[in-house]
Design a protein around this motif. Structure first.
Motif: not given
Length: 226
Positions: A1-5, A31-32, A101-103
């Motif tokens: 779980d990173v950057d609000g995701v 990016y993820v 996904l571009n976080v």
């Protein structure tokens, strides 16, 4: 779980090895990349193909000492060429959906190869299949794969899944097209963790009342923007 995701996943092999595989990987600070792939068939041949997919799927490449993040369409084309180049025997091919996904911007770009469409769950809206074209992996070396980009927003949830999860999500009807299950629709406003947990329970329950020969691998990967 990173950057609000926030992420959630379930993985239920039909046998002691699986023809499904998934991965979620941080490519760089922006990016993820994540995907679900499904090797056609069961048991060891399918499991061996998932190992090949795991080793062959490249999310980025080095270009003149810098790291270049591949677009989902590029990822699919590259993986397809590698699989087709193996001249796999019999009916060894696979489906896949790959997302980037571009976080920072929360833009999601996706491509698929014969795989179930990703599902977008947005507050106060009906579940939406995100559609783009792409043939099975490993059949035609020169196959092309389209990609689409959507702008995600706070609260959005996204689901990737293998076809073994379709009985708990929805099914295709000749006249009405794809129809979501009532139980899935009832979950549409829940958190991604609650959705995946509940779908896992339902999938396990259905498997207990299904002929073992007809049970398929079930994989579900979901994300939610907080």
């Amino acid at each position: 779980d990173v950057d609000g995701v926030r992420w959630a996943a379930t993985f239920l092999p039909a046998e002691w090895v699986s023809g499904d595989i998934y991965d979620v990987a941080r490519i760089d600070e922006r990016y993820v990349g994540f995907y679900v792939a499904d090797a056609v068939g069961h048991s060891m041949p399918a499991a061996l193909l998932t190992m090949f997919i795991k080793q062959s799927l490249s999310m980025s490449i080095s270009v003149q000492d810098t790291r270049h993040v591949l677009s989902p369409a590029e990822v699919m084309r590259d993986l397809n060429r590698k699989m087709a180049g193996q001249k796999l025997s019999g009916y060894q091919f696979a489906t896949c959906c790959y997302c980037l996904l571009n976080v920072e911007t929360r833009q999601l770009t996706f491509a698929r190869a014969g795989h179930p469409y990703p599902i977008l769950l947005r507050e106060e809206q009906s579940p939406q299949q995100l559609q783009t074209r792409g043939s099975l992996l490993g059949i035609f070396e020169s196959a092309e794969f389209g990609q689409q980009t959507i702008q995600l927003r706070k609260g959005d949830r996204l689901l990737l899944y293998s076809d073994g999860a379709e009985p708990v999500i929805g099914s295709l009807h000749d006249k009405m097209g794809f129809q979501f299950c009532g139980e899935f629709l009832a979950l549409a406003n829940n958190s991604i963790t609650e959705i995946v947990d509940r779908l896992t329970i339902v999938a396990k329950s259905k498997a207990q009342h299904t002929d073992p020969a007809e049970i398929d691998d079930v994989t579900i990967v979901g994300l939610q923007l907080l």
